[in-house]
Design an enzyme around this catalytic site. Sequence first.
Site, short mmCIF file in Angstrom:
data_model
loop_
_atom_site.label_atom_id
_atom_site.label_comp_id
_atom_site.label_asym_id
_atom_site.label_seq_id
_atom_site.Cartn_x
_atom_site.Cartn_y
_atom_site.Cartn_z
N ASP A 117 -33.98 -2.62 -11.31
CA ASP A 117 -33.28 -1.90 -12.38
C ASP A 117 -34.30 -1.45 -13.42
O ASP A 117 -34.93 -2.27 -14.09
CB ASP A 117 -32.26 -2.87 -13.00
N GLU A 149 -21.63 3.99 -11.37
CA GLU A 149 -21.29 2.70 -11.99
C GLU A 149 -19.81 2.64 -12.38
O GLU A 149 -19.23 3.63 -12.83
CB GLU A 149 -22.16 2.48 -13.23
N ASP A 174 -28.11 -7.57 -22.59
CA ASP A 174 -28.55 -6.43 -21.78
C ASP A 174 -28.34 -5.13 -22.55
O ASP A 174 -27.45 -4.34 -22.25
CB ASP A 174 -27.77 -6.41 -20.46
N ASN A 208 -21.85 -1.43 -6.91
CA ASN A 208 -22.22 -2.60 -7.71
C ASN A 208 -21.05 -3.58 -7.71
O ASN A 208 -20.05 -3.36 -8.37
CB ASN A 208 -22.56 -2.17 -9.14
N ASP A 246 -33.51 0.57 -15.98
CA ASP A 246 -32.78 1.01 -17.18
C ASP A 246 -32.86 2.54 -17.34
O ASP A 246 -32.62 3.27 -16.41
CB ASP A 246 -33.29 0.28 -18.41
N TYR A 263 -32.30 -7.42 -4.76
CA TYR A 263 -32.10 -6.64 -5.98
C TYR A 263 -32.64 -7.42 -7.17
O TYR A 263 -32.53 -8.66 -7.23
CB TYR A 263 -30.61 -6.34 -6.18
N CYS A 309 -24.38 -2.92 -20.94
CA CYS A 309 -23.99 -3.28 -19.59
C CYS A 309 -23.01 -2.23 -19.07
O CYS A 309 -22.11 -1.79 -19.80
CB CYS A 309 -23.34 -4.66 -19.57
N ARG A 315 -28.47 6.51 -11.38
CA ARG A 315 -27.23 5.84 -11.76
C ARG A 315 -26.53 6.67 -12.83
O ARG A 315 -27.16 7.11 -13.79
CB ARG A 315 -27.54 4.44 -12.30
N HIS A 340 -33.62 2.17 -9.87
CA HIS A 340 -32.62 3.12 -10.35
C HIS A 340 -32.82 3.39 -11.83
O HIS A 340 -33.22 2.51 -12.61
CB HIS A 340 -31.19 2.68 -10.04
N GLU A 393 -30.85 5.29 -15.19
CA GLU A 393 -29.49 5.57 -15.60
C GLU A 393 -29.41 6.65 -16.67
O GLU A 393 -30.42 6.95 -17.35
CB GLU A 393 -28.81 4.30 -16.07
#
Length: 299
Positions: free
Chosen positions: A84, A186, A57, A208, A86, A43, A121, A156, A111, A113
Amino acid sequence: MTGTQSRIALREGLASGRLLRFPGAFTPITAKLIEERGFEGVYISGAVLAAERGLPDIGLTTLTEVSERGRDISSVTNLPTFIDADTGFGEPMNVARTIQSLEAAGVAACHLEDQVNPKRCGHLDGKSVVSTDEMVRRIRAAVGARTDPNFVICARTDARAIEGLDAAIDRAKAYVEAGADLVFPEALTDLHEFETFRKAVDVPILANMTEFGKSELFTTKQLASAGVSLVIYPVTLLRIALGAIERALDSIATVGTQAHLVPDMQTRARLYDVLGYAEYSRLDESVFNFTIPTGQEKP
């Protein structure tokens, strides 16, 4: 493996009924160690990528930085890499470009989101999510843009902490209908929520297991029993490394030497083994050669 081969391997893994374990690699050499230890994939965390640059983040990293890190890590491992992405770095057309850039980098999956920008985060309070329709447009753009049908697109949703579990499930169903291959709910709070989520959607789900977050750190056995297909440990290795670095710096500052830290270090010989020095040497001994040290000498 090629990018396509790793994507096929990931899809086969998701269909196998086994729980796939993807520790987070914060450097390419970390990915080598993950592969060597027998994990199923690697990952690549956006939070880690930001932290490496001394940034929070909150969506400050760019597509170029993310795709380059994806290429760096994918190029040194035969394992599927899962990155990731975002919110896709912009509007749906930007999402489409993101998918094509990640495919070209050799990544097996990403992924996207449903947070708004600037994002946070996923285990912090104060998040906001876009409308379901807007996220559906992101997913459709991603699905339409991929050139390799085996590239895995994961949706996500951060809605659990904002709108509740039922609303998060409704969103996930819409994302799956739009073409998502995998769902990442999440910040679920307990195993029952994972079980409920898995029963409600028609695709595999991801857990996660990040430290200091909303979710308890469940075992792989517990997650598998709840129907989870893939688990990520996004920041674990970075936190371990930074903790060790802080302790080492404090110790050097106090003692005045690092000699007492040597027993805890990876040896030079072991580092050379991980990096494959011998293979490089055999590649063209007529051009350049060097001696590979043996034993457990000090670095």
